[in-house]
Design a protein around this motif. Structure first.
Motif, mmCIF file in Angstrom:
data_model
loop_
_atom_site.group_PDB
_atom_site.id
_atom_site.type_symbol
_atom_site.label_atom_id
_atom_site.label_comp_id
_atom_site.label_asym_id
_atom_site.label_seq_id
_atom_site.Cartn_x
_atom_site.Cartn_y
_atom_site.Cartn_z
ATOM 1 N N LYS A 93 0.814 -1.203 0.000
ATOM 2 C CA LYS A 93 0.000 0.000 0.000
ATOM 3 C C LYS A 93 0.855 1.264 0.000
ATOM 4 O O LYS A 93 0.525 2.247 -0.664
ATOM 5 N N GLU A 120 0.519 4.174 -2.785
ATOM 6 C CA GLU A 120 0.190 5.556 -2.440
ATOM 7 C C GLU A 120 1.268 6.515 -2.964
ATOM 8 O O GLU A 120 0.960 7.592 -3.479
ATOM 9 N N TYR A 158 -5.053 -5.278 -7.728
ATOM 10 C CA TYR A 158 -5.839 -4.625 -6.686
ATOM 11 C C TYR A 158 -7.292 -4.429 -7.118
ATOM 12 O O TYR A 158 -7.610 -4.447 -8.307
ATOM 13 N N ASN A 189 -10.969 0.573 -5.329
ATOM 14 C CA ASN A 189 -10.010 1.238 -4.445
ATOM 15 C C ASN A 189 -8.982 2.036 -5.233
ATOM 16 O O ASN A 189 -8.549 3.111 -4.803
#
Length: 316
Positions: free
Chosen positions: A161, A165, A195, A199
């Motif tokens: 993650k 990001e 993924y 999201n």
């Protein structure tokens, strides 16, 4: 699986920054002084199209570098790669180095071959295979290169993650709005192989400052929505086998539509109130008509607090 969107993503990214791609694949060094020229896609003898190949000039001389991207492993690569290389040799008479970039683990054998060989009577064509598995590459190392056109691959690399990001934040730094949108679209395409697309969409809107309306206007976004509906239908079909095929098909269509509306509603909320986390509330709403109504209401919501209260009420 429809491979066209993934092919388009690879071709766009490689065309925009060929040097970054060749560095990623280990075919050239980051600090090497080089000249790169694109070669024609069509190879003579008979019409055959390869992925983009490059004529690379360094102090050591000229070579042809030929990367081929593959969504999954296919055995026909063992005949295609020697075929491509032989044709490049016949046309340019230069050293040739090929590389296969694998985007997913699908079909990949435990032991990959070192060579691809074609034997035809007294003729033998042999190509040494350089195979790069994108999931074994370090996302952190690639982020340090600060090459925007490598960002869509980061989601498929070693990392989690935090790296995802980081890549979305770097995308925000792309000054050209058109380029930022195009990279964002392909970020979504490739990242969806690993993924949840819902999201990823939220992340791109929130971190990369790409308006939702622009993303929704792309053909890739429409493809993603259609894929979501198909996945929902397939899920319903699988569950329906246990409870009855007819009922399963109806449930699959309904669930696919519901999931698509949930995704759309979350994106609208992320665009209007970026810091409002209401995933649980939205996913808890089962009524399709209510979800459709909320998609309209979110654009008129007076505040994040008012919207959160409305969603809580909708769950009852």
């Amino acid at each position: 699986m429809n491979t066209k969107p993934y092919d388009e993503a690879y071709k766009f990214l490689s065309e925009q920054d060929a040097q970054a791609l060749l560095i990623l694949l280990g075919l050239i060094k980051p600090d090497e002084k080089i000249k790169i020229e694109k070669l024609p896609l069509e190879l003579s003898v008979s019409t055959i199209l390869a992925d983009q190949a490059y004529l690379v000039t360094t102090q050591r001389g000229q070579t042809i570098l030929h990367p081929e991207a593959q969504l999954e492993w296919k055995e026909d690569l063992l005949t295609r790669m020697p075929d491509y290389d032989a044709r490049y040799w016949m046309k340019y008479r230069l050293p040739i180095f090929s590389c296969i970039l694998l985007l997913t683990k699908k079909g990949v054998p435990k032991k990959l071959p070192r060579f691809a060989v074609v034997k035809a009577g007294g003729l033998e064509i042999k190509t040494r295979l350089k195979i790069v598995k994108v999931w074994e590459l370090s996302a952190s190392r690639v982020l340090k290169l600060k090459r925007p056109f490598l960002l869509p691959y980061v989601a498929l690399m070693q990392g989690g993650k935090a790296e995802l990001e980081h890549s979305a934040r770097l995308l925000r730094e792309v000054k050209d709005e058109r380029q930022r949108l195009e990279i964002g679209i392909h970020f979504l395409t490739l990242g969806g192989l690993r993924y949840n697309r819902e999201n990823l969409l939220e992340l791109i809107v929130r971190q990369s400052m790409i308006p939702l309306e622009q993303l929704k206007g792309s053909s890739i976004y429409q493809w993603i929505v259609e894929e979501g509906l198909k996945e929902g239908l397939e899920k319903g079909k699988r569950e329906g086998k246990r409870e009855g095929k007819r009922e399963g098909k109806r449930e699959g269509k309904r669930e696919g539509k519901r999931e698509s509306l949930v995704e759309t509603l979350l994106l609208l909320i992320a665009n209007r109130f970026p810091h409002l986390d209401v995933k649980a509330e939205v996913k808890g709403i089962k009524d399709i008509a209510l979800l459709q109504q909320l998609c309209v209401e979110v654009m008129k919501a007076r505040s994040a607090k008012a919207l959160k209260a409305r969603l809580s009420e909708a769950q009852k």
